[in-house]
Design a protein around this motif. Structure first.
Motif, PDB file in Angstrom:
ATOM      1  N   ASP A  50       0.829  -1.208   0.000  1.00 19.97           N
ATOM      2  CA  ASP A  50       0.000   0.000   0.000  1.00 19.97           C
ATOM      3  C   ASP A  50       0.865   1.260   0.000  1.00 19.97           C
ATOM      4  O   ASP A  50       0.553   2.242  -0.679  1.00 19.97           O
ATOM      5  CB  ASP A  50      -0.934   0.001   1.216  1.00 19.97           C
ATOM      6  CG  ASP A  50      -2.039  -1.043   1.105  1.00 19.97           C
ATOM      7  OD1 ASP A  50      -2.339  -1.466  -0.033  1.00 19.97           O
ATOM      8  OD2 ASP A  50      -2.584  -1.455   2.149  1.00 19.97           O
ATOM      9  N   MET A  51       1.950   1.223   0.749  1.00 19.17           N
ATOM     10  CA  MET A  51       2.863   2.360   0.804  1.00 19.17           C
ATOM     11  C   MET A  51       3.509   2.601  -0.559  1.00 19.17           C
ATOM     12  O   MET A  51       3.567   3.739  -1.047  1.00 19.17           O
ATOM     13  CB  MET A  51       3.937   2.105   1.871  1.00 19.17           C
ATOM     14  CG  MET A  51       4.928   3.229   2.062  1.00 19.17           C
ATOM     15  SD  MET A  51       6.161   2.801   3.332  1.00 19.17           S
ATOM     16  CE  MET A  51       5.135   2.845   4.815  1.00 19.17           C
ATOM     17  N   VAL A  52       3.969   1.525  -1.192  1.00 22.27           N
ATOM     18  CA  VAL A  52       4.626   1.629  -2.490  1.00 22.27           C
ATOM     19  C   VAL A  52       3.643   2.093  -3.564  1.00 22.27           C
ATOM     20  O   VAL A  52       4.006   2.857  -4.471  1.00 22.27           O
ATOM     21  CB  VAL A  52       5.276   0.279  -2.871  1.00 22.27           C
ATOM     22  CG1 VAL A  52       5.733   0.280  -4.319  1.00 22.27           C
ATOM     23  CG2 VAL A  52       6.470  -0.008  -1.961  1.00 22.27           C
ATOM     24  N   GLU A  53       2.385   1.649  -3.476  1.00 24.37           N
ATOM     25  CA  GLU A  53       1.367   2.088  -4.432  1.00 24.37           C
ATOM     26  C   GLU A  53       1.155   3.598  -4.352  1.00 24.37           C
ATOM     27  O   GLU A  53       1.042   4.285  -5.372  1.00 24.37           O
ATOM     28  CB  GLU A  53       0.044   1.363  -4.163  1.00 24.37           C
ATOM     29  CG  GLU A  53      -0.008  -0.052  -4.698  1.00 24.37           C
ATOM     30  CD  GLU A  53      -0.128  -0.059  -6.213  1.00 24.37           C
ATOM     31  OE1 GLU A  53      -1.254   0.033  -6.727  1.00 24.37           O
ATOM     32  OE2 GLU A  53       0.915  -0.148  -6.882  1.00 24.37           O
ATOM     33  N   ARG A  54       1.096   4.130  -3.136  1.00 22.21           N
ATOM     34  CA  ARG A  54       0.941   5.581  -2.977  1.00 22.21           C
ATOM     35  C   ARG A  54       2.161   6.307  -3.537  1.00 22.21           C
ATOM     36  O   ARG A  54       2.020   7.361  -4.180  1.00 22.21           O
ATOM     37  CB  ARG A  54       0.736   5.926  -1.493  1.00 22.21           C
ATOM     38  CG  ARG A  54      -0.593   5.443  -0.920  1.00 22.21           C
ATOM     39  CD  ARG A  54      -0.875   6.067   0.429  1.00 22.21           C
ATOM     40  NE  ARG A  54       0.097   5.662   1.434  1.00 22.21           N
ATOM     41  CZ  ARG A  54      -0.041   4.591   2.213  1.00 22.21           C
ATOM     42  NH1 ARG A  54      -1.103   3.795   2.076  1.00 22.21           N
ATOM     43  NH2 ARG A  54       0.875   4.297   3.124  1.00 22.21           N
ATOM     44  N   ASP A  55       3.334   5.738  -3.302  1.00 18.04           N
ATOM     45  CA  ASP A  55       4.560   6.335  -3.849  1.00 18.04           C
ATOM     46  C   ASP A  55       4.498   6.383  -5.377  1.00 18.04           C
ATOM     47  O   ASP A  55       4.858   7.383  -5.999  1.00 18.04           O
ATOM     48  CB  ASP A  55       5.790   5.522  -3.436  1.00 18.04           C
ATOM     49  CG  ASP A  55       6.031   5.520  -1.934  1.00 18.04           C
ATOM     50  OD1 ASP A  55       5.522   6.426  -1.258  1.00 18.04           O
ATOM     51  OD2 ASP A  55       6.715   4.592  -1.451  1.00 18.04           O
ATOM     52  N   ARG A  56       4.040   5.278  -5.966  1.00 16.32           N
ATOM     53  CA  ARG A  56       4.019   5.173  -7.429  1.00 16.32           C
ATOM     54  C   ARG A  56       3.101   6.223  -8.035  1.00 16.32           C
ATOM     55  O   ARG A  56       3.434   6.867  -9.033  1.00 16.32           O
ATOM     56  CB  ARG A  56       3.563   3.769  -7.843  1.00 16.32           C
ATOM     57  CG  ARG A  56       3.614   3.504  -9.336  1.00 16.32           C
ATOM     58  CD  ARG A  56       3.374   2.036  -9.634  1.00 16.32           C
ATOM     59  NE  ARG A  56       2.043   1.623  -9.219  1.00 16.32           N
ATOM     60  CZ  ARG A  56       0.954   1.765  -9.981  1.00 16.32           C
ATOM     61  NH1 ARG A  56       1.062   2.310 -11.186  1.00 16.32           N
ATOM     62  NH2 ARG A  56      -0.213   1.358  -9.558  1.00 16.32           N
ATOM     63  N   HIS A  57       1.944   6.418  -7.431  1.00 17.32           N
ATOM     64  CA  HIS A  57       1.008   7.410  -7.962  1.00 17.32           C
ATOM     65  C   HIS A  57       1.513   8.837  -7.744  1.00 17.32           C
ATOM     66  O   HIS A  57       1.232   9.728  -8.549  1.00 17.32           O
ATOM     67  CB  HIS A  57      -0.363   7.231  -7.308  1.00 17.32           C
ATOM     68  CG  HIS A  57      -1.092   6.009  -7.770  1.00 17.32           C
ATOM     69  ND1 HIS A  57      -1.552   5.848  -9.062  1.00 17.32           N
ATOM     70  CD2 HIS A  57      -1.416   4.857  -7.114  1.00 17.32           C
ATOM     71  CE1 HIS A  57      -2.138   4.671  -9.188  1.00 17.32           C
ATOM     72  NE2 HIS A  57      -2.064   4.047  -8.023  1.00 17.32           N
ATOM     73  N   ARG A  58       2.283   9.039  -6.669  1.00 15.99           N
ATOM     74  CA  ARG A  58       2.827  10.364  -6.381  1.00 15.99           C
ATOM     75  C   ARG A  58       3.968  10.709  -7.329  1.00 15.99           C
ATOM     76  O   ARG A  58       4.137  11.870  -7.709  1.00 15.99           O
ATOM     77  CB  ARG A  58       3.315  10.420  -4.932  1.00 15.99           C
ATOM     78  CG  ARG A  58       3.699  11.819  -4.444  1.00 15.99           C
ATOM     79  CD  ARG A  58       4.330  11.776  -3.064  1.00 15.99           C
ATOM     80  NE  ARG A  58       3.505  11.069  -2.099  1.00 15.99           N
ATOM     81  CZ  ARG A  58       3.797   9.881  -1.581  1.00 15.99           C
ATOM     82  NH1 ARG A  58       4.912   9.253  -1.944  1.00 15.99           N
ATOM     83  NH2 ARG A  58       3.012   9.310  -0.713  1.00 15.99           N
ATOM     84  N   GLY A  59       4.755   9.717  -7.705  1.00 24.29           N
ATOM     85  CA  GLY A  59       5.866   9.935  -8.627  1.00 24.29           C
ATOM     86  C   GLY A  59       7.195  10.197  -7.955  1.00 24.29           C
ATOM     87  O   GLY A  59       8.216  10.301  -8.629  1.00 24.29           O
ATOM     88  N   TYR A  60       7.210  10.269  -6.636  1.00 22.72           N
ATOM     89  CA  TYR A  60       8.454  10.465  -5.877  1.00 22.72           C
ATOM     90  C   TYR A  60       8.175  10.077  -4.432  1.00 22.72           C
ATOM     91  O   TYR A  60       7.024   9.802  -4.056  1.00 22.72           O
ATOM     92  CB  TYR A  60       8.926  11.924  -5.940  1.00 22.72           C
ATOM     93  CG  TYR A  60       8.029  12.883  -5.170  1.00 22.72           C
ATOM     94  CD1 TYR A  60       8.302  13.230  -3.840  1.00 22.72           C
ATOM     95  CD2 TYR A  60       6.898  13.430  -5.764  1.00 22.72           C
ATOM     96  CE1 TYR A  60       7.471  14.087  -3.139  1.00 22.72           C
ATOM     97  CE2 TYR A  60       6.066  14.294  -5.068  1.00 22.72           C
ATOM     98  CZ  TYR A  60       6.354  14.617  -3.751  1.00 22.72           C
ATOM     99  OH  TYR A  60       5.529  15.460  -3.044  1.00 22.72           O
ATOM    100  N   VAL A  61       9.225  10.047  -3.619  1.00 22.68           N
ATOM    101  CA  VAL A  61       9.066   9.770  -2.188  1.00 22.68           C
ATOM    102  C   VAL A  61       9.864  10.791  -1.398  1.00 22.68           C
ATOM    103  O   VAL A  61      11.016  11.087  -1.724  1.00 22.68           O
ATOM    104  CB  VAL A  61       9.560   8.355  -1.813  1.00 22.68           C
ATOM    105  CG1 VAL A  61       9.288   8.085  -0.341  1.00 22.68           C
ATOM    106  CG2 VAL A  61       8.877   7.299  -2.663  1.00 22.68           C
ATOM    107  N   LEU A  62       9.237  11.341  -0.375  1.00 24.87           N
ATOM    108  CA  LEU A  62       9.925  12.192   0.597  1.00 24.87           C
ATOM    109  C   LEU A  62       9.749  11.526   1.946  1.00 24.87           C
ATOM    110  O   LEU A  62       8.639  11.430   2.467  1.00 24.87           O
ATOM    111  CB  LEU A  62       9.323  13.601   0.625  1.00 24.87           C
ATOM    112  CG  LEU A  62       9.757  14.498   1.803  1.00 24.87           C
ATOM    113  CD1 LEU A  62      11.263  14.682   1.826  1.00 24.87           C
ATOM    114  CD2 LEU A  62       9.045  15.837   1.736  1.00 24.87           C
ATOM    115  N   GLY A  63      10.842  10.991   2.467  1.00 22.11           N
ATOM    116  CA  GLY A  63      10.778  10.288   3.742  1.00 22.11           C
ATOM    117  C   GLY A  63      11.626  10.984   4.778  1.00 22.11           C
ATOM    118  O   GLY A  63      12.836  11.112   4.616  1.00 22.11           O
ATOM    119  N   GLU A  64      10.990  11.440   5.845  1.00 19.76           N
ATOM    120  CA  GLU A  64      11.708  12.112   6.928  1.00 19.76           C
ATOM    121  C   GLU A  64      11.948  11.110   8.051  1.00 19.76           C
ATOM    122  O   GLU A  64      11.008  10.646   8.691  1.00 19.76           O
ATOM    123  CB  GLU A  64      10.901  13.311   7.426  1.00 19.76           C
ATOM    124  CG  GLU A  64      10.693  14.378   6.361  1.00 19.76           C
ATOM    125  CD  GLU A  64      10.014  15.628   6.903  1.00 19.76           C
ATOM    126  OE1 GLU A  64      10.126  15.876   8.116  1.00 19.76           O
ATOM    127  OE2 GLU A  64       9.387  16.345   6.109  1.00 19.76           O
TER     128      GLU A  64
END
Length: 278
Positions: free
Chosen positions: A189-203
């Motif tokens: 589920d986390m990776v799916e949201r990342d894919r639709h967003r097009g990038y990842v910002l992880g703090e």
């Protein structure tokens, strides 16, 4: 006399040759720019070996990470990179990406890097660090768990849920921080949201004091072959800079994808659905 000496040398060489090792290396040598995947029957045909022998060799190479299974075929694994950093430096990905990393590093004044996936791990294959007090502990060749890192999440985006479950058969994933997904379904589920967003910002996703911005790098097949990211000390993050940093990282990743002949789908182009059953 000369012919006799040459024959003796050939016989001596044969005595020290390890047939299984020779066959394994010949199998790796069959891969090239134009032949990226090969099936076991094709290996048997090319090398003139029994299929049972080919399967044993492939099983050994796969266990060591030198080849990866892709359906019924095989492709080179990232373990090949560990044979030496000189080989890493010669790869098209790093050769094309190094100038982009240097430019991005000069612009944002943060460590930047390119990673690829080796099974359940990410491997750093290129890195540029600015002359600042903040330095990252990772270097070229460093391996980190894919599921627990921002860069790893990018590299898992192409996998379906069944493929993720095959990669992570355990019920609970190893945790490295409070942000680490605890199950494969949570990771998916986390990776799916990342894919639709097009990038990842992880703090603080892997380390509490470290934040990462990452974007996918694709090749001419459209598959994600690497992740390009920037590492930022959490205390240095200015909320007003975030959007600009994200845009620069994504632009660098897109430019590297373009150099690898990736062509984004045109608007309105038909996209076949991917089976992502839970």
């Amino acid at each position: 006399m000369a012919d006799t000496d040459n024959l003796a040398e050939d016989n001596a060489s044969d005595r020290y040759t390890v047939p299984a090792l020779e066959r394994g290396l010949r199998m790796l040598g069959e891969f090239n720019r134009d032949t990226r995947v090969i099936g076991a029957p094709e290996f048997a045909r090319r090398l003139g070996l029994p299929r049972s022998t080919v399967f044993r060799l492939l099983s050994t190479l796969e266990a060591m990470g030198f080849v990866e299974r892709q359906g019924n075929d095989y492709r080179l694994g990232v373990a090949v990179l560990r044979l030496g950093f000189e080989y890493i430096a010669s790869l098209e990905l790093t050769e094309l990406g190094q100038p982009l990393l240097q430019r991005l590093c000069d612009e944002i004044r943060c460590p930047v890097n390119i990673v690829v996936r080796d099974g359940r791990f990410i491997v750093y294959v290129a890195k540029v660090t600015p002359p600042t007090p903040f330095t990252s502990a990772v270097r070229v060749g460093t391996r980190l768990p894919a599921h627990a890192t921002v860069l790893g999440r990018i590299l898992l985006e192409d996998l379906t849920l069944p493929e993720l479950r095959a990669l992570y058969p355990e019920k609970r994933l190893e945790e490295f921080s409070h942000s680490t997904p605890k199950t494969v379904l949570e990771l998916f589920d986390m990776v799916e949201r990342d894919r639709h967003r097009g990038y990842v910002l992880g703090e603080g996703f892997f380390e509490a004091s470290i934040s990462t911005i990452a974007a996918p790098v694709r090749d001419d097949s459209g598959h994600i072959v690497a992740a390009l990211g920037a590492t930022i000390h959490s205390a240095q993050i200015d909320p007003e800079r975030i959007d600009g940093l994200v845009q620069r990282v994504r632009a660098a990743a897109d430019e590297l994808s373009g150099l690898l002949n990736y062509q984004p789908r045109k608007a309105g182009a038909q996209v076949l659905p991917i089976a992502r059953g839970r």
